[in-house]
Design an enzyme around this catalytic site. Sequence first.
Site, PDB file in Angstrom:
ATOM      1  CD  GLU A 138      -2.344  -1.039   2.869  1.00 55.89           C
ATOM      2  OE1 GLU A 138      -3.529  -1.308   2.961  1.00 55.89           O
ATOM      3  OE2 GLU A 138      -1.633  -0.729   3.835  1.00 55.89           O
ATOM      4  CB  CYS A 153       1.686   7.429   3.643  1.00 57.29           C
ATOM      5  SG  CYS A 153       1.748   6.152   4.900  1.00 57.29           S
ATOM      6  CB  CYS A 187       4.624  -5.772   9.661  1.00 60.16           C
ATOM      7  SG  CYS A 187       5.612  -5.005  10.967  1.00 60.16           S
ATOM      8  CB  CYS A 204       1.254  -4.023  16.588  1.00 57.46           C
ATOM      9  SG  CYS A 204       2.967  -3.441  16.597  1.00 57.46           S
ATOM     10  CB  CYS A 220      -1.288  -3.425  13.199  1.00 53.44           C
ATOM     11  SG  CYS A 220      -0.642  -3.167  11.547  1.00 53.44           S
ATOM     12  N   GLY A 232       4.702  -2.253   7.289  1.00 55.69           N
ATOM     13  CA  GLY A 232       6.064  -2.651   7.632  1.00 55.69           C
ATOM     14  C   GLY A 232       6.698  -1.778   8.695  1.00 55.69           C
ATOM     15  CD  GLU A 233       9.857  -0.664  12.880  1.00 60.69           C
ATOM     16  OE1 GLU A 233       8.829  -0.317  13.471  1.00 60.69           O
ATOM     17  OE2 GLU A 233      10.815   0.120  12.676  1.00 60.69           O
ATOM     18  CB  SER A 243       6.538   5.951  11.347  1.00 57.85           C
ATOM     19  OG  SER A 243       5.674   5.580  12.377  1.00 57.85           O
ATOM     20  CB  SER A 274       4.273   3.290  17.248  1.00 60.97           C
ATOM     21  OG  SER A 274       4.110   3.760  15.950  1.00 60.97           O
ATOM     22  CG  LEU A 275       5.191   5.551  24.100  1.00 57.37           C
ATOM     23  CD1 LEU A 275       6.573   4.924  24.047  1.00 57.37           C
ATOM     24  CD2 LEU A 275       5.276   6.925  24.764  1.00 57.37           C
ATOM     25  CG  ASN A 291      -9.542   4.359  11.271  1.00 61.70           C
ATOM     26  OD1 ASN A 291     -10.341   5.208  11.681  1.00 61.70           O
ATOM     27  ND2 ASN A 291      -8.567   4.645  10.438  1.00 61.70           N
ATOM     28  CB  CYS A 304      -1.829  -0.336   7.995  1.00 61.39           C
ATOM     29  SG  CYS A 304      -0.524  -1.434   7.671  1.00 61.39           S
TER      30      CYS A 304
HETATM   31  S1  SF4 Z   1       1.715  -1.218  13.668  1.00 58.80           S
HETATM   32 FE1  SF4 Z   1       3.518  -1.044  12.299  1.00 58.80          FE
HETATM   33  S2  SF4 Z   1       5.124  -2.221  13.397  1.00 58.80           S
HETATM   34 FE2  SF4 Z   1       3.152  -2.850  14.307  1.00 58.80          FE
HETATM   35  S3  SF4 Z   1       2.544  -4.663  13.126  1.00 58.80           S
HETATM   36 FE3  SF4 Z   1       1.581  -2.885  12.136  1.00 58.80          FE
HETATM   37  S4  SF4 Z   1       3.010  -2.311  10.499  1.00 58.80           S
HETATM   38 FE4  SF4 Z   1       4.130  -3.616  11.940  1.00 58.80          FE
END
Ligand code: SF4
Length: 349
Positions: A90, A103, A110, A114, A117, A157-158, A187, A210-211, A287, A330
């Site tokens: 994306e 973006c 990923c 998380c 996500c 992705g990270e 990010s 991302s805290l 969301n 995402c």
């Molecule tokens: S929030 Fe970001 S780091 Fe966490 S799983 Fe989703 S894409 Fe990966």
Amino acid sequence: MQLKDQSRDELEQLLIAWGQPPYRAAQLWHWMYRKSVRDFEEMTDLPVDLRRQLSQRARLDACWVRQRREDPVAGTVKYAMALSDGLVVEAVALRYRDGVTACLSSQAGCRMGCSFCASGKSWERQLTSGEIIDQFLRIGEDLGGRRSSRVVLMGTGEPLDNYEAVLQAVRRLHDGTGMSYRSFTISTCGLVPGILKLAAEQLPINLAVSLHAVDDALRQRLMPRAARLARVDRLVAACMVYAESSGRRVTFEYLLLDGVNDRVEDARRLADLAGRVRAHVNLIPFNAIPGSPYRRSPPGRVAAFGARLREAGVAFTVRRELGAGIDAACGQLRQRGSGSEADVGQRSQ
Ligand code: SF4
């Protein structure tokens, strides 16, 4: 060979090996990054023989727009970008009064897992630097040549889990398009070694962390892999190092989840952590994802949370939702583009 995976020096070496003068690399670079052409035949100041050789031995395209969805109100455009092996990632163009922010995704899937996500539920592979760069160039083309003025690595992705490719993409876009490093934001969910490595580059790239939780136990629940890799205090210390060496203000991203992390005590502790780093706080409305155990915090709680930050003198914003009408979150469009109608996903980071 994918040309956008090559640095300018590598292109020069390649062309020299083909018997060309070194200045041909600058011409090729200009066509790729300033003109964003898709066909070697358009590179009219290159000799015909070289154009033929390039079309036989090299590729300019690293991704293609497979699907686009535009929010008619906000003007946000969400893209499903196809890669050469058929995977889909994306990218999003966010329109603001002062320009477009692109973006971009850094990985297909990923590995961080998380809990809020959709992208964290699948893993395919790392993206190459060329695939990251080409998302940016494709967006510019799609918007009629209107080039984005900012880039955020905040798609799927990270980014710090694909450090080399991401940094190469940032350096090449900076070099190729003339965009300042200040126009880029990376990010991360908080990979401390990556943050410290980026700090050592001493580039004024913006960092968003991302805290999402202010204590280790809750962070472990929301972001198990990230929390296992670094405690909150260690992450905050790394952010202080980053702010010092880059000269840029760090942003703490904080997803507000109803009854999970939106209490007044959470706001107090967040204000304390942000104060140590002099970080800006970005509060993100959640969301909803079908099947997710989480819900969006009600507006009154968001207001109370913000009031607590304000009292503590912490600069914060509540993220504008520029894509709710097109599911600009995402994982969602990627699911559709892959043939599944599953409407799942949550904005990365
Ligand atoms: S929030 Fe970001 S780091 Fe966490 S799983 Fe989703 S894409 Fe990966």
